[in-house]
Design an enzyme around this catalytic site. Sequence first.
Site, short mmCIF file in Angstrom:
data_model
loop_
_atom_site.label_atom_id
_atom_site.label_comp_id
_atom_site.label_asym_id
_atom_site.label_seq_id
_atom_site.Cartn_x
_atom_site.Cartn_y
_atom_site.Cartn_z
N SER A 140 4.21 -1.13 3.85
CA SER A 140 4.37 -2.44 4.49
C SER A 140 4.88 -3.46 3.48
O SER A 140 4.28 -3.64 2.43
CB SER A 140 3.05 -2.94 5.05
OG SER A 140 2.48 -1.98 5.88
N GLU A 166 -8.99 -1.31 6.20
CA GLU A 166 -7.71 -1.47 6.89
C GLU A 166 -7.92 -1.34 8.39
O GLU A 166 -7.34 -2.08 9.19
CB GLU A 166 -6.71 -0.41 6.40
CG GLU A 166 -5.35 -0.55 7.09
CD GLU A 166 -4.35 0.51 6.65
OE1 GLU A 166 -4.74 1.43 5.92
OE2 GLU A 166 -3.19 0.40 7.07
N GLU A 179 -5.71 9.36 17.61
CA GLU A 179 -6.26 10.73 17.69
C GLU A 179 -7.05 11.07 16.43
O GLU A 179 -8.10 11.72 16.50
CB GLU A 179 -5.12 11.72 17.92
CG GLU A 179 -4.47 11.62 19.30
CD GLU A 179 -3.62 10.36 19.51
OE1 GLU A 179 -3.15 9.78 18.50
OE2 GLU A 179 -3.43 9.95 20.66
N GLN A 188 0.83 -1.20 0.00
CA GLN A 188 0.00 0.00 0.00
C GLN A 188 0.87 1.26 0.00
O GLN A 188 1.66 1.45 0.92
CB GLN A 188 -0.88 -0.01 1.25
CG GLN A 188 -1.76 1.20 1.41
CD GLN A 188 -2.38 1.27 2.80
OE1 GLN A 188 -1.69 1.12 3.80
NE2 GLN A 188 -3.67 1.48 2.86
N GLY A 189 0.74 2.09 -1.01
CA GLY A 189 1.52 3.33 -1.07
C GLY A 189 0.67 4.52 -0.69
O GLY A 189 0.05 5.16 -1.55
N TYR A 190 0.61 4.82 0.59
CA TYR A 190 -0.22 5.92 1.07
C TYR A 190 0.65 7.04 1.66
O TYR A 190 0.79 8.10 1.09
CB TYR A 190 -1.21 5.43 2.13
CG TYR A 190 -2.54 4.93 1.60
CD1 TYR A 190 -2.63 4.30 0.36
CD2 TYR A 190 -3.70 5.06 2.35
CE1 TYR A 190 -3.84 3.84 -0.11
CE2 TYR A 190 -4.93 4.60 1.87
CZ TYR A 190 -5.00 4.00 0.65
OH TYR A 190 -6.21 3.55 0.20
#
Lengths: 377, 385
Positions: free
Chosen positions: B168, B250, B370, B133-135
Amino acid sequence: MPLYLTDDQIMLKDMVGPMLGEEGPRHLRRLRDGHDAAGWSRELWARFGEMGLAGVLVPETAGGSGLGHVEAGIVLEAIGRNLTPSPFLATAVAGVTVLAAADDAVRGRWLPDVVTGSATIGIAVDEGAKHRPAAIALRAERSGNGFRLTGSKTFVVQGGTADLLIVAARTAGAAGEEAGITLFAVPRASEGLDVESVRLADSGMAARLAFDGVAVDADAVIGEVDGGWGLLSRMLDAGRAGAAAELVGVGGAALDLTVDYLKTRRQFGREIGTFQALQFRAAHLYSELEIARAATLKAQQMLDAEHADAPKWVAVAKAKAGQAATLAVQEGVQMHGGIGMTDEYDIGLYMKRDRVLQEWFGDAAFQADRLAVMNGF
Amino acid sequence: MAVVDEDVFRAEVRDWLEANCPAEMRAPVRGDEDLCWGGRNPTFSCPEQKVWLDRMAAKGWTVPDWPVAYGGGGLTPAETKILRAEMKAIGARSPLYSFGISMLGPALLEYGSEAQKLHYLPQIARGEIRWCQGYSEPGAGSDLASLQTRADDRGDHWLVNGQKVWTSYADKADWIFCLVRTDATEKQKGITFLLFDMASPGVTTKPILLISGSSPFCETFFDDVRVPKDQVVGAVNRGWDVAKYLLGHEREMISGMGLAAGDPSLGRTLTDIGDPGLRALVAAFDVDAYAFQAMSERFIDELKAGQAHPAQPSMMKYAGTELNKQRSELAMAAGGSDALEWDSARSNTGAAARTWLRSKGNSIEGGTSEIQLGIVAKRILALPG
């Protein structure tokens, strides 16, 4: 079975909620400010009887509604949300659980009156300030055709107005032992029984009972002589699951009041609900209450399924609902600020009710300990 | 599904699992090496791991509730629940750990074109492609929508340049689903959801060493990476919708990570609880652990019935990860000095300490606690501001 309410259960919720919500906490205030001796309304209880709510757990063959703990919990959540004083938990949930196991004579004498809302039940288990059912010391000694009861009970909720008392007594063994306990059906109007009604912080009534050789017949015994622990535990678990549901109602209403306040109260030129410090606390509280609600429904479903793990889930539900509701009322008063300390605002009434429900049938620490013991540590 | 049908299905599932789940795959997972991630160059800790994956994939049961046409089992929610319960009952391991299943798949099912679904989903179901995942980016963490990795339209392809972080297993992944900026004048509305091959020229990865001593995350660099035009999911500049949808899944996954299958009690797993003070803490924790298990069950049931609030995954992620951190803290306390050993065989190379340290990331990755609380406050409680 999915862990949410069925359509029929939602219908019940939609019936009971508005019925009690119409007056809401004003009902409690009216009884309190009028110094009502009973602390609950006979008129409303009769309506519970007419609507089949007093007999919610009683089989249809015995004139009841034939429903389960999930449905009883729906009623109790509405009671909690509206702070409605009611004999429902002691009578229709805990009391009925014991009566169901009684001989024909006792059951036939009391159950029909309970179902119609004309008789109520007091649960006489605790003897000290903290709930420790194994520590029962009140003695029942064989005498003639029956028994004589000697000792004291405390925190018998609505005991002063109860027609019937379910008394857990020791017939063998020593205080602290689970064996040797027997349950008795004792009319409140018995010779040698002194009843002192006391008003509690939430303005509900509880009784201290003094038994001075109170004589009962052998057929007053419910379940087995010396072997009452199992039935006592079933009664207490029914009460604990019910109290958990009422706590979910108390906590949920406290959250709603508080969130509404955060949206309307303005300081520093804006609604205080815009402050992240308060948003995070409100969101955490929401999370805790959602979890408590899930645990409570799980416990009710397990009780209805008579699952072997039901006692574990009941302990979890009572502990979690107690913690979540206590957090809700504490945060509620704090976030209301000064007016949270005034009698005029309802949030303080929720705080008082939470405190009583925490203690009834064992507080969060007691339940956590029980869970640990059931898990072998 | 009628009760009698459920009983029939349950019996079938039980028989099939009994005949097809190898004994080795019913033993508890000992460590990462026991998890099967599939991919182009899969590693199996034993032959039975591959047998189990192949058999489950052939049934479509790696993704039991996906449609059969996309490699799934086509099971109803009730049937899926029965399958999971029966697997749990015999201690069957999950045949495949996959971001494709838990994250990309649901997004493709919702936003992918029919051609994309038919192409990518069966590969995911069979565990043939390992996804990452490229976030996040160095400058875009909690404020994810400020991401800067660019994809420029070059007519017949996109040209991708930039850097991702916290990717990841990027060094082990075959493909990436990646958020890229396709319009620099907009924030959320200038983001596109792109799929591409990690073997493409211009992609490099660099593992990040964590406090736990392992490197599950990477920095990932894109230097003039060419991506075919048909690898956009959803519309160009509407990738934020896909990303948010995927993040919900997710969060569900992360919230469930700390949940041991079956009895959630921590106290039962500890050999020496020590003093009464610690026992009381563990007992209180167990209340929370059971209660959260009930919440997870309720959440999944509500999700399947379409009753869950769209922001409820944020609450689940928050509560689940905070609980998991607490569990690790208590496990360390109960483990005492034994749990401090870092590389001894006795300690399974410091499994307790490493698990404890790794758990700290749970409430950061996938949106911090948060961020989740803020979402709950605004979207569920409707607080202003």
